[in-house]
Design an enzyme around this catalytic site. Structure first.
Site, short mmCIF file in Angstrom:
data_model
loop_
_atom_site.label_atom_id
_atom_site.label_comp_id
_atom_site.label_asym_id
_atom_site.label_seq_id
_atom_site.Cartn_x
_atom_site.Cartn_y
_atom_site.Cartn_z
N ALA A 48 0.86 -1.19 0.00
CA ALA A 48 0.00 0.00 0.00
C ALA A 48 0.89 1.23 0.00
CB ALA A 48 -0.91 0.01 1.23
N ALA A 50 0.54 5.33 0.83
CA ALA A 50 -0.30 6.42 1.34
C ALA A 50 0.41 7.75 1.20
CB ALA A 50 -0.70 6.14 2.78
N SER A 51 -0.18 8.79 1.76
CA SER A 51 0.35 10.14 1.54
C SER A 51 1.68 10.39 2.24
CB SER A 51 -0.69 11.17 1.99
OG SER A 51 -1.19 10.87 3.27
N LEU A 52 1.92 9.75 3.39
CA LEU A 52 3.15 9.99 4.13
C LEU A 52 4.18 8.88 4.01
CD1 LEU A 52 1.73 11.50 7.45
CD2 LEU A 52 2.42 12.69 5.38
N GLY A 53 3.74 7.68 3.67
CA GLY A 53 4.67 6.56 3.57
C GLY A 53 4.06 5.40 2.83
N GLN A 54 4.86 4.35 2.64
CA GLN A 54 4.32 3.16 1.99
C GLN A 54 4.79 1.91 2.72
OE1 GLN A 54 5.70 4.22 -1.95
NE2 GLN A 54 7.14 2.52 -1.99
N LYS A 69 6.92 -0.30 7.10
CA LYS A 69 6.38 1.02 6.71
C LYS A 69 7.53 2.00 6.63
CE LYS A 69 2.92 4.38 8.34
NZ LYS A 69 1.93 4.63 9.42
N ASP A 204 -7.80 7.18 13.35
CA ASP A 204 -7.69 7.24 11.88
C ASP A 204 -8.39 6.03 11.26
OD1 ASP A 204 -6.91 8.33 9.48
OD2 ASP A 204 -4.83 7.67 9.60
#
Length: 239
Positions: A48, A50-54, A69, A204
């Site tokens: 996955a 996402a906006s801050l990390g993967q 992560k 979240d």
């Protein structure tokens, strides 16, 4: 509007991925050693993004399956630039509108900035995960991945890999023989307990952070954003 909702939902786990080579350099710099000195296998394709990390799947040298992560390179600087921009917009709104009479714009900005900066600290996220796990230890149908601290830094979080069905994959959940209403009630119960009894909750709860095992266990991940409720406030909320 649905078009906006769809666009925002893409930030949960479907953002354009960072090239593997950049991720490798970031991870090796943080861990202070080559990836092959930590992992028997590290999957270049992210699970996955996402906006801050993967997140990448991996296998540790001792054979444990892991989810790793990794923060997007340079995201700290981008966040600070964005926060300065938002700060400027707040100033313009306060100057040219009367919104400040109804909304404390400075307080909203401050909370947003603090929350966003906290999400960039994976050490804190790991500690949050362990707090939630400890609070929920008596719930057999709730799971939080274990943190592998020896391979975790501020920008790299290595944890137990847990496989499950994304909570919005309704057809897969039904195919696994699970009752979706029961799963929904179970998830609601988890949040009620976290907020009103434990006073420390996962803040979240989007579909990229919630999964279901075939046996009905709910998996919760990503504890960068959490909230707390004081002992004094909890009985008032219950009332």
């Amino acid at each position: 509007p649905q078009s906006s909702i769809r666009e925002l939902a893409g930030l949960q786990d479907e953002v354009a991925e960072v090239p593997y080579e950049e991720i490798r350099i970031q991870a090796e710099s943080e861990l202070n050693r080559p990836l092959n000195a930590v992992f028997a296998h590290f999957e270049p394709q992210p699970l996955a993004s996402a906006s801050l990390g993967q997140v990448h799947s991996a296998i540790l040298l001792d054979g444990r399956n892991a989810a790793v992560k990794i923060q997007r390179p340079g995201i700290d600087e981008l966040v600070e630039i964005d926060l300065k921009s938002i700060r400027a917009v707040v100033g313009i709104i306060k100057r040219f509108t009367d919104w400040q009479r109804f909304i404390d714009m400075d307080a909203i900005y401050q909370e947003f900035a603090e929350t966003l900066r906290a999400e960039l600290d994976y050490i804190q996220e790991g500690q949050n995960a362990e707090t939630i796990a400890a609070n929920s230890k008596d719930d057999p149908l709730f799971a939080v991945p274990a943190i592998y601290w020896e391979y975790t830094t501020r920008r790299v979080l290595t944890m137990e890999f847990m496989e499950g069905i994304k909570i919005t994959e309704h057809a897969q959940i039904a195919a696994a023989g699970l009752d979706q209403k029961k799963i929904a009630a179970q998830l609601l119960g988890i949040y009620v307990r976290q907020i009103l009894i434990d006073g420390f909750y996962h803040a979240d709860p989007h579909p990229g952070n919630l999964f279901v095992k075939p046996d009905g266990t709910i998996i919760m991940v990503d504890f960068g954003m959490v909230g707390s409720v004081s002992k004094e406030m909890r009985p008032l909320l219950i009332e």
